[in-house]
Design an enzyme around this catalytic site. Structure first.
Site, PDB file in Angstrom:
ATOM      1  N   ILE A 186       0.831  -1.206   0.000  1.00 37.46           N
ATOM      2  CA  ILE A 186       0.000   0.000   0.000  1.00 37.46           C
ATOM      3  C   ILE A 186       0.868   1.260   0.000  1.00 37.46           C
ATOM      4  CG2 ILE A 186      -1.576   1.370   1.424  1.00 37.46           C
ATOM      5  CD1 ILE A 186      -3.016  -0.705  -0.092  1.00 37.46           C
ATOM      6  N   CYS A 187       1.985   1.219   0.738  1.00 37.79           N
ATOM      7  CA  CYS A 187       2.834   2.415   0.808  1.00 37.79           C
ATOM      8  C   CYS A 187       3.398   2.773  -0.565  1.00 37.79           C
ATOM      9  CB  CYS A 187       3.965   2.213   1.824  1.00 37.79           C
ATOM     10  SG  CYS A 187       4.998   0.775   1.502  1.00 37.79           S
ATOM     11  N   THR A 188       3.743   1.750  -1.353  1.00 41.66           N
ATOM     12  CA  THR A 188       4.246   1.998  -2.706  1.00 41.66           C
ATOM     13  C   THR A 188       3.144   2.560  -3.592  1.00 41.66           C
ATOM     14  OG1 THR A 188       5.849   0.207  -2.514  1.00 41.66           O
ATOM     15  CG2 THR A 188       5.303   0.936  -4.741  1.00 41.66           C
TER      16      THR A 188
END
Length: 403
Positions: A186-188
């Site tokens: 999700i962070c990417t």
């Protein structure tokens, strides 16, 4: 083929018109993405009473390989158009189409068929029809056993198999052979996209729920896919990423692997050959799994997949499941969705003594919701059995929890 014995034919096989008449009169059922090839092959193999189910409508991207459709058919129901096309070309064949899901029909509907062929394009539907046919088997009634022929393709690879419910390994027995779905952190997706897929996942996972919190995305709706495509393209342009296309957006949203016409034709031919062998006994049928690969050259391999005693559909034992006792029930539920042998996305869980979490009715969901934040150690003892159900599957999974 049916007029004379072959090199592998059983010595008791009697070729001739009686066999042809039996094949012709057998009612056969087919469903799924390999439907064009399967319908054509069945009709030309002598089957004259064919029923087909498909829930999709014709898209322009289908026209390069699904040869029963024309540009004027775009937007129409696949099952209906395909049935009309084959009946017009192959005289004497009756094809009864149904535009909808295989789950719309009950056991009484499926009991009318001699053989069921599935060329479905998703795991959930395969699991459903497999479990339904297993549940239909009555040991006192041989006609209740409906052979299931399953075919599937992934690019240049494919497989076909013959399942005799309760007698051979079923689809659920081989669930651990499926590849894992590709996922992105999700962070990417949110902060540092590098691939066109990251931009599409951002629109799908983050933007749609934020802008339409009360509306579920329908990946079969062209307007929804177009919205995803435009959002993803805007984000890709901002981060100077190339490669976002409508077809890629559709593939990511529906987890589609590009279909290859030649692979579809080979696997469908294999499935229909097995149907002819089962119906006529003109040759021994597959026992029970064939894998095909056309990546570099043509390669096939057949083997007998063994039935599992702890299969939740055709077995009678609970599967051992090793879990961290410190994880919460909510974390455990998230893990079930990606566990190869389980793959349950909306589970309700209970032990013999307690309800751990139920998704319905609302009153029970509310009363069991506090358990989501409790650890497994608080809810389950080491070696205790869990019964897990999902509204999309007509069976329960039994797991023996081991810490």
């Amino acid at each position: 083929m049916l007029g004379r014995a072959g090199p592998y034919t059983d010595s008791e096989y009697v070729p001739g018109p009686e066999v042809y008449d039996f094949v012709s009169s057998m009612k056969i059922f087919g469903a799924g993405g390999l439907g064009c090839e399967i319908l054509k092959d069945l009709a030309l193999s002598g089957f004259t009473d064919i029923h087909v189910i498909d829930m999709d409508t014709i898209d322009i991207s289908n026209l390069n390989r699904q040869f029963l459709f024309r540009q004027s058919d775009v937007g129409k129901a696949k099952a209906i158009v395909a049935a009309e096309f084959v009946m017009a070309r192959v005289k004497g064949v009756t094809i009864t189409p149904y535009f909808g899901k295989i789950q719309d029909k009950d056991e009484q509907y499926y009991s009318q068929f001699g053989i069921v062929i599935c060329g479905l394009d998703n795991v959930e539907a395969r699991r459903w029809i497999n479990a339904t046919l297993v549940n239909m088997v009555d040991g006192n009634n041989p006609d209740s056993l409906k052979p299931l022929i399953d075919g599937g393709t992934e690019g240049f690879k494919g497989q076909s198999r013959v399942i005799l419910p309760t007698l051979t390994s079923c689809y659920e027995c081989s669930l651990d052979m499926l590849g894992t779905q590709q996922t992105f952190p999700i962070c990417t997706i949110a902060n540092t996209p590098r691939l066109p897929e990251h931009c599409i996942e951002w629109a799908l996972v983050l933007e749609w729920p934020k802008l339409f919190p009360d509306k579920k995305l329908d990946n079969d709706n062209p307007d929804h896919i177009q919205w995803l495509y435009e959002k993803a393209l805007t984000r890709a342009t901002h981060f100077k990423i190339d490669g976002v296309t409508y077809s890629l957006t559709q593939g990511v949203a529906k987890n589609i692997i590009p279909a290859i016409a030649s692979t579809n034709a080979i696997i469908a031919a294999s499935c229909c050959s097995e149907a002819l062998k089962l119906a006529s006994t003109c040759n021994p049928f597959l026992s029970n799994y064939m894998m095909y690969s056309g990546n570099d050259s043509v390669y096939t391999y057949t083997f007998e997949h063994q039935q599992k005693e702890d299969c939740p559909v055709c077995g009678n034992l609970a599967s051992d499941y090793y879990a961290d006792p410190a994880m919460t029930l909510e974390q455990f539920i998230d893990k079930l969705a990606v566990t190869q042998t389980v793959r349950i996305k909306a589970p309700s869980l209970r032990t013999a003594d307690n309800l751990l979490y139920l998704r319905a009715p609302p009153q029970l969901e509310e009363s069991t919701r506090p358990n989501l934040t409790k650890s497994l150690r608080e809810l389950v003892s080491n070696g205790q059995e869990l019964s897990i159900t999902d509204p999309g599957l007509p069976f329960s999974v039994k797991l023996r929890i081991l810490f």
